[in-house]
Design a protein around this motif. Structure first.
Motif, PDB file in Angstrom:
ATOM      1  N   THR A   8       5.880  21.323  -7.724  1.00 42.34           N
ATOM      2  CA  THR A   8       6.337  22.644  -7.786  1.00 42.34           C
ATOM      3  C   THR A   8       6.484  23.090  -6.344  1.00 42.34           C
ATOM      4  N   ARG A   9       7.289  24.246  -6.608  1.00 43.22           N
ATOM      5  CA  ARG A   9       7.379  25.246  -5.342  1.00 43.22           C
ATOM      6  C   ARG A   9       5.945  25.646  -4.960  1.00 43.22           C
ATOM      7  N   SER A  10       5.262  26.068  -5.899  1.00 43.47           N
ATOM      8  CA  SER A  10       3.901  26.749  -5.342  1.00 43.47           C
ATOM      9  C   SER A  10       3.036  25.614  -4.589  1.00 43.47           C
ATOM     10  N   GLN A  11       3.002  24.397  -5.247  1.00 42.09           N
ATOM     11  CA  GLN A  11       2.193  23.222  -4.565  1.00 42.09           C
ATOM     12  C   GLN A  11       2.722  23.045  -3.204  1.00 42.09           C
ATOM     13  N   TYR A  12       4.199  23.072  -3.149  1.00 44.42           N
ATOM     14  CA  TYR A  12       4.803  22.823  -1.881  1.00 44.42           C
ATOM     15  C   TYR A  12       4.354  23.655  -0.645  1.00 44.42           C
ATOM     16  N   ILE A  13       4.346  24.946  -1.191  1.00 43.63           N
ATOM     17  CA  ILE A  13       3.846  26.094  -0.360  1.00 43.63           C
ATOM     18  C   ILE A  13       2.536  25.914  -0.026  1.00 43.63           C
ATOM     19  N   LYS A  14       1.667  25.571  -0.756  1.00 46.46           N
ATOM     20  CA  LYS A  14       0.128  25.400  -0.335  1.00 46.46           C
ATOM     21  C   LYS A  14       0.021  24.306   0.634  1.00 46.46           C
ATOM     22  N   GLU A  15       0.809  23.229   0.281  1.00 50.11           N
ATOM     23  CA  GLU A  15       0.620  22.055   1.253  1.00 50.11           C
ATOM     24  C   GLU A  15       1.160  22.352   2.776  1.00 50.11           C
ATOM     25  N   ALA A  16       2.330  23.081   2.624  1.00 55.77           N
ATOM     26  CA  ALA A  16       3.129  23.430   3.791  1.00 55.77           C
ATOM     27  C   ALA A  16       2.151  24.322   4.581  1.00 55.77           C
ATOM     28  N   THR A  17       1.652  25.298   3.939  1.00 57.02           N
ATOM     29  CA  THR A  17       0.518  26.144   4.655  1.00 57.02           C
ATOM     30  C   THR A  17      -0.460  25.376   5.546  1.00 57.02           C
ATOM     31  N   GLU A  18      -1.066  24.546   4.715  1.00 56.07           N
ATOM     32  CA  GLU A  18      -2.164  23.697   5.072  1.00 56.07           C
ATOM     33  C   GLU A  18      -1.651  22.660   6.553  1.00 56.07           C
ATOM     34  N   LEU A  19      -0.329  22.141   6.346  1.00 55.55           N
ATOM     35  CA  LEU A  19      -0.059  21.522   7.250  1.00 55.55           C
ATOM     36  C   LEU A  19       0.335  22.266   8.611  1.00 55.55           C
ATOM     37  N   GLY A  20       0.759  23.459   8.437  1.00 54.12           N
ATOM     38  CA  GLY A  20       1.071  24.463   9.388  1.00 54.12           C
ATOM     39  C   GLY A  20      -0.302  24.761  10.176  1.00 54.12           C
ATOM     40  N   LYS A  21      -1.312  24.872   9.295  1.00 51.27           N
ATOM     41  CA  LYS A  21      -2.685  25.025  10.188  1.00 51.27           C
ATOM     42  C   LYS A  21      -2.945  24.017  10.852  1.00 51.27           C
ATOM     43  N   LEU A  36       5.347  14.992   2.226  1.00 48.76           N
ATOM     44  CA  LEU A  36       5.597  16.348   1.633  1.00 48.76           C
ATOM     45  C   LEU A  36       7.159  16.669   1.379  1.00 48.76           C
ATOM     46  N   GLU A  37       8.175  16.422   2.396  1.00 47.97           N
ATOM     47  CA  GLU A  37       9.418  16.522   2.239  1.00 47.97           C
ATOM     48  C   GLU A  37       9.938  15.515   1.145  1.00 47.97           C
ATOM     49  N   GLU A  38       9.307  14.366   0.844  1.00 51.74           N
ATOM     50  CA  GLU A  38       9.683  13.247   0.063  1.00 51.74           C
ATOM     51  C   GLU A  38       9.212  13.822  -1.714  1.00 51.74           C
ATOM     52  N   MET A  39       8.215  14.663  -1.500  1.00 55.51           N
ATOM     53  CA  MET A  39       7.700  15.060  -2.932  1.00 55.51           C
ATOM     54  C   MET A  39       8.554  16.333  -3.196  1.00 55.51           C
ATOM     55  N   TYR A  40       9.101  17.084  -2.303  1.00 54.57           N
ATOM     56  CA  TYR A  40       9.760  18.318  -2.755  1.00 54.57           C
ATOM     57  C   TYR A  40      11.143  18.304  -2.010  1.00 54.57           C
ATOM     58  N   PRO A  41      11.967  17.456  -2.372  1.00 50.57           N
ATOM     59  CA  PRO A  41      13.409  17.397  -1.844  1.00 50.57           C
ATOM     60  C   PRO A  41      14.125  18.695  -2.148  1.00 50.57           C
ATOM     61  N   SER A  97       0.804  -1.153  -0.052  1.00 50.32           N
ATOM     62  CA  SER A  97      -0.046  -0.058   0.094  1.00 50.32           C
ATOM     63  C   SER A  97       0.821   1.189  -0.139  1.00 50.32           C
ATOM     64  N   SER A  98       1.927   1.195   0.639  1.00 49.74           N
ATOM     65  CA  SER A  98       2.975   2.360   0.696  1.00 49.74           C
ATOM     66  C   SER A  98       3.454   2.510  -0.552  1.00 49.74           C
ATOM     67  N   PHE A  99       3.911   1.666  -1.020  1.00 52.56           N
ATOM     68  CA  PHE A  99       4.096   1.901  -2.681  1.00 52.56           C
ATOM     69  C   PHE A  99       3.168   2.238  -3.542  1.00 52.56           C
ATOM     70  N   ILE A 100       2.086   1.669  -3.415  1.00 54.90           N
ATOM     71  CA  ILE A 100       0.873   2.461  -4.204  1.00 54.90           C
ATOM     72  C   ILE A 100       0.693   3.797  -4.082  1.00 54.90           C
ATOM     73  N   HIS A 101       0.826   4.292  -2.799  1.00 56.09           N
ATOM     74  CA  HIS A 101       0.715   5.723  -2.364  1.00 56.09           C
ATOM     75  C   HIS A 101       1.971   6.568  -2.485  1.00 56.09           C
ATOM     76  N   ARG A 102       2.800   6.063  -3.225  1.00 58.97           N
ATOM     77  CA  ARG A 102       4.145   6.688  -3.143  1.00 58.97           C
ATOM     78  C   ARG A 102       4.036   7.946  -4.090  1.00 58.97           C
ATOM     79  N   PRO A 103       4.978   8.963  -3.714  1.00 56.82           N
ATOM     80  CA  PRO A 103       4.698  10.177  -4.560  1.00 56.82           C
ATOM     81  C   PRO A 103       5.401   9.855  -5.981  1.00 56.82           C
ATOM     82  N   LYS A 104       4.576  10.045  -7.053  1.00 55.47           N
ATOM     83  CA  LYS A 104       4.769   9.860  -8.257  1.00 55.47           C
ATOM     84  C   LYS A 104       5.772  10.869  -9.014  1.00 55.47           C
ATOM     85  N   ALA A 105       6.060  12.111  -8.546  1.00 51.78           N
ATOM     86  CA  ALA A 105       6.892  12.952  -9.076  1.00 51.78           C
ATOM     87  C   ALA A 105       7.071  13.993  -8.172  1.00 51.78           C
ATOM     88  N   VAL A 106       8.224  14.848  -8.320  1.00 53.91           N
ATOM     89  CA  VAL A 106       8.242  16.100  -7.661  1.00 53.91           C
ATOM     90  C   VAL A 106       7.567  17.060  -7.875  1.00 53.91           C
TER      91      VAL A 106
END
Length: 509
Positions: A248-261, A307-312, A237-246
């Motif tokens: 973008t920076r804008s997506q990273y900021i959006k997800e990081a903001t949500e996690l910060g909330k 999130l860190e894996e998807m945006y190294p 299951s972990s392999f199926i839900h793995r990050p498929k690609a890196v």
């Protein structure tokens, strides 16, 4: 023959040293930075407990090798320098019980004590709790041993006159007698009046091991039954839900903001719960909310890691992403291998333990054939299957702790594991390791026949008064298979969904 046995003793000593060094390595790399250069006593207990657990698992293959070392001996005393396996089994499991019920609780009470108190006060408080536990355990063991500490062996009395053996000598279900006489027969054809029961007092160490095995068997059945399915399926299951690609920076900021909330919401809830604790209003709802907050925090940490894996980031971002991809591929490979091993375990339990008479020795024959290919190959495969069960127990404990929250969650994290989490998991491993060995000694009874483990965990344990019925009717094996099947169904229906924080906590204030 003596040289081979001497080599076996040397190998046992070397393995014990290697196990100790490996556990020190695990402790150093898993410990939390806050515990560096302190908490030495809990660390010693962790290393000792892990070493005892690992050695106890390895003792069953060693018991088999010890038996094979003397298989060509004409009489019992002809083989020298063998390991005294029965004494070693009892010693290891008495140490196991002492660690689980006394030493580890003391270390946890001491570690979790109020840091503002002096060392002596923390030791005094921990000793008080341990002494109370020791008195209760001693009374319970003494009463149970006095009332039920007996072994009932059912035997049949057979007698026969002297008669020459036919040539060739053959027996079958239809022909169980030698010659035409009615008295020269096997036990299968003996009448009911020849059956009697021999009762004898079990030794106290064997009875302690038996009761510890029963306690561990309950946990092993629950955690192992769930874990043998969720361990391989979780990796797939972990392999199926793995990050498929890196991303973008804008997506990273959006997800990081949500996690910060979400992190701020959790901090607010934790502060409120801490305030309730100071005010003394620690009720049932408070404890439930604490466990829910711990669960949400673990899920949030998993999202941060994803999130860190998807945006190294950093100078080695490409290398980090490549290692992430390889890591998930390794999970897929190990998940598939684990699934094969899990299915093999379940099939073996059904056809060898639950069906009477067994349809096939199955894995027993596999180990014997591997031994024929190379002396230690079957023993190594045997040890692998035993270790796999123990790992499955830990996987089941973590899954049930996350899903049902009926136990305290103590996750093991690389470089971020506090000593109380270490001690909790070591206690669980030690408690279940006894049952893993007993389970393996029963499941692989054909391969491990005539060993000291079978004498302790087979004949004696399964004949103890009040306990033998749990083994006579295969209660633990049936429950193990049922839970494994339910877990497979759960994963087929719901297990492939990614779990997200739900915010299920209600503050009392």
């Amino acid at each position: 023959m003596g040289d081979f046995n001497l080599a076996l003793v040397i190998v046992a000593i070397v393995v014990c040293v290697l196990v100790f060094l490996f556990n020190v390595y695990l402790l150093v790399n898993y410990q939390h930075p806050d515990d560096v250069n302190q908490a030495y006593f809990p660390k010693f207990v962790v290393v000792l407990g892990l070493s005892v657990a690992a050695i106890s698992i390895l003792m069953l293959p060693a018991d088999v090798a010890n038996r094979q070392a003397c298989r060509h001996a004409i009489y019992n005393g002809a083989c020298s320098l063998t390991l005294p396996m029965k004494d070693l089994w009892l010693a290891v499991y008495i140490v196991d019980a002492i660690l689980v019920f006394f030493v580890i609780p003391f270390a946890m009470f001491y570690y979790e004590g109020d840091q503002d108190k002096s060392v002596w006060k923390r030791v005094k408080s921990a000793l008080l709790w341990v002494i109370v536990t020791a008195v209760v355990c001693a009374l319970a063991l003494g009463i149970l041993y006095g009332l039920l500490g007996k072994v009932d062996f059912t035997v049949r009395h057979l007698s026969s006159s002297t008669e020459s053996f036919p040539s060739p000598l053959t027996f079958s279900s239809g022909q169980q007698c030698v010659g035409s006489g009615a008295r020269q027969c096997s036990a299968y054809s003996a009448n009911a009046s020849s059956e009697t029961t021999w009762t004898m007092r079990a030794t106290f160490p064997e009875y302690v091991v038996a009761l510890a095995t029963i306690v561990g068997s309950v946990l092993f059945t629950i955690f192992g039954g769930v874990g043998i399915a969720c361990l391989p399926l979780g990796m797939i299951s972990s392999f199926i839900h793995r990050p498929k690609a890196v991303i973008t920076r804008s997506q990273y900021i959006k997800e990081a903001t949500e996690l910060g909330k979400k992190a701020r919401e959790l901090k607010k809830a934790a502060d409120a719960l801490h305030q309730e604790e100071r005010s003394g209003s620690k009720g049932r709802k408070w404890r439930k909310n604490v466990k829910n907050v711990e669960k949400e925090l673990l899920l949030l940490e998993e999202d941060v890691k994803s999130l860190e894996e998807m945006y190294p980031q950093g100078e080695k971002a490409e290398t980090s992403w490549a290692m992430t991809v390889l890591g998930y591929l390794a999970k897929l490979v190990f998940g598939v291998i684990g699934l094969i091993v899990s299915v093999a375990w379940i099939v073996h339990i059904v056809i060898y333990l639950l069906i009477d008479p067994p349809l096939s020795p199955f894995l027993n024959e596999v180990f014997i054939k591997l031994d024929d290919l190379w002396g230690l190959l079957g023993t190594v495969a045997f040890a692998f299957f035993c270790f796999y069960l123990l790992v499955a127990v830990i996987a089941g404990e973590m899954m049930l702790g996350m899903k049902l929250v009926f136990i305290t969650i103590h996750p093991m994290k690389w470089g971020a594991t506090l000593m109380n989490s270490f001690l909790f998991n070591v206690g669980l491993i030690l408690l279940c390791s006894i049952s893993v060995i007993q389970f393996c000694a029963t499941a692989f009874g054909y391969y491990a026949q005539a060993t000291a483990a079978q004498e302790i965990f087979g004949h004696t344990l399964q004949s103890l008064r009040g306990i033998k019925y749990l083994y006579k009717y295969n209660v633990f094996q049936i429950a193990f298979i049922v839970l494994a099947g339910l877990t497979f169904v759960y994963y087929a229906a719901f297990g492939w969904r990614r779990k997200k924080p739900s915010g299920r906590f209600q503050l009392s204030t």
